[in-house]
Design a protein around this motif. Sequence first.
Motif, PDB file in Angstrom:
ATOM      1  N   GLN A   1       0.639  -1.322  -0.350  1.00  0.00           N
ATOM      2  CA  GLN A   1       0.130   0.395  -0.286  1.00  0.00           C
ATOM      3  C   GLN A   1       0.942   0.805   0.065  1.00  0.00           C
ATOM      4  O   GLN A   1       0.961   2.526  -1.056  1.00  0.00           O
ATOM      5  CB  GLN A   1      -0.696   0.131   1.242  1.00  0.00           C
ATOM      6  N   ARG A   2       2.066   1.271   0.402  1.00  0.00           N
ATOM      7  CA  ARG A   2       3.264   3.084   0.689  1.00  0.00           C
ATOM      8  C   ARG A   2       3.418   2.241  -0.513  1.00  0.00           C
ATOM      9  O   ARG A   2       3.653   3.413  -1.108  1.00  0.00           O
ATOM     10  CB  ARG A   2       3.991   2.154   1.480  1.00  0.00           C
ATOM     11  N   TYR A   3       3.952   1.471  -1.611  1.00  0.00           N
ATOM     12  CA  TYR A   3       4.644   1.507  -2.313  1.00  0.00           C
ATOM     13  C   TYR A   3       3.307   2.250  -3.741  1.00  0.00           C
ATOM     14  O   TYR A   3       4.278   2.992  -4.990  1.00  0.00           O
ATOM     15  CB  TYR A   3       5.247   0.506  -2.994  1.00  0.00           C
TER      16      TYR A   3
ATOM     17  N   ASN B   1       1.498   9.379  -6.366  1.00  0.00           N
ATOM     18  CA  ASN B   1       1.594  10.445  -6.087  1.00  0.00           C
ATOM     19  C   ASN B   1       2.325  11.344  -6.506  1.00  0.00           C
ATOM     20  O   ASN B   1       3.189  11.943  -7.099  1.00  0.00           O
ATOM     21  CB  ASN B   1       1.645  10.263  -4.509  1.00  0.00           C
ATOM     22  N   TYR B   2       3.845   9.566  -6.978  1.00  0.00           N
ATOM     23  CA  TYR B   2       4.781  10.379  -7.111  1.00  0.00           C
ATOM     24  C   TYR B   2       5.914   9.739  -8.158  1.00  0.00           C
ATOM     25  O   TYR B   2       6.825   8.856  -7.869  1.00  0.00           O
ATOM     26  CB  TYR B   2       6.572  10.633  -5.971  1.00  0.00           C
TER      27      TYR B   2
ATOM     28  N   PHE C   1      13.169   4.342   2.507  1.00  0.00           N
ATOM     29  CA  PHE C   1      11.913   5.340   2.601  1.00  0.00           C
ATOM     30  C   PHE C   1      10.836   4.780   3.209  1.00  0.00           C
ATOM     31  O   PHE C   1       9.706   5.581   4.126  1.00  0.00           O
ATOM     32  CB  PHE C   1      11.949   6.265   1.714  1.00  0.00           C
ATOM     33  N   LEU C   2      10.261   3.199   2.172  1.00  0.00           N
ATOM     34  CA  LEU C   2       9.101   3.355   2.198  1.00  0.00           C
ATOM     35  C   LEU C   2       9.148   1.916   3.643  1.00  0.00           C
ATOM     36  O   LEU C   2       8.246   1.508   4.153  1.00  0.00           O
ATOM     37  CB  LEU C   2       8.784   2.007   1.244  1.00  0.00           C
TER      38      LEU C   2
ATOM     39  N   GLU D   1      14.286  -6.042  -1.501  1.00  0.00           N
ATOM     40  CA  GLU D   1      14.298  -7.158  -1.947  1.00  0.00           C
ATOM     41  C   GLU D   1      12.875  -7.776  -1.385  1.00  0.00           C
ATOM     42  O   GLU D   1      12.572  -7.930  -2.076  1.00  0.00           O
ATOM     43  CB  GLU D   1      14.909  -8.802  -0.702  1.00  0.00           C
ATOM     44  N   SER D   2      12.644  -6.612  -0.443  1.00  0.00           N
ATOM     45  CA  SER D   2      10.754  -7.286  -0.013  1.00  0.00           C
ATOM     46  C   SER D   2      10.577  -6.158  -1.333  1.00  0.00           C
ATOM     47  O   SER D   2       8.979  -6.481  -1.983  1.00  0.00           O
ATOM     48  CB  SER D   2      10.501  -5.906   1.433  1.00  0.00           C
ATOM     49  N   LEU D   3      10.829  -4.991  -1.642  1.00  0.00           N
ATOM     50  CA  LEU D   3      10.710  -4.159  -3.039  1.00  0.00           C
ATOM     51  C   LEU D   3      10.380  -4.859  -4.391  1.00  0.00           C
ATOM     52  O   LEU D   3       9.510  -4.512  -4.656  1.00  0.00           O
ATOM     53  CB  LEU D   3      11.124  -2.143  -2.679  1.00  0.00           C
TER      54      LEU D   3
END
Length: 191
Positions: free
Chosen positions: A150-152, A158-159, A174-175, A180-182
């Motif tokens: 959800q954050r990603y 938005n950006y 930042f998130l 690896e998770s990202l």
Amino acid sequence: MQQKLIDFIKSGHILSKEDEDLIVQFFEPVLFPKNRIIEEEGKVPEYLYYIISGYLRLFHYGENGDEVTTHINCPPGFFTSYASFINAVKSNENVECITECELLRITKKDLEDFTSKSIAMKNFSIEVFQQSVVYNETRSLELATLSGEQRYRKLIKNYPGILHNVPISYIASFLGMKPESLSRIRRKVFK
């Protein structure tokens, strides 16, 4: 370059010719290369920056020496280690240019002089700092309540330019996650 700041402010505020002249007088244009640290932890931040172009980040070193990115800003907008700048105390964070950056900068003393001479700029300055407080509260809440995906998704909605200009390791930090998770989240989102 000051005209871009003038236009930004005029999008929501009325500026007199004197206000515009003060902006030109007090805001110094600067250009920094990518990967340059422009404010160092352990020192009082010297400047508040207005971003004409480029990407900046705030980061500090975690307990194990890893870089922890706490804020990434996209143009246009203001950027510094706000609490340390406002209170004139040593910051525990670095301000780094992620990309080449065209910036306008102003010292705390000059900002105080400037806002004492211009009621429009005093009001605008208060608004900028209020927005910073709201942003930080919202970010804290999102880190506590939203999933990594959800954050990603919110970040890229938005950006969207951030994906093409900021290394994935900075975005992950930042998130609040490991690269690896990202990467797993990105594969899922972009199927």
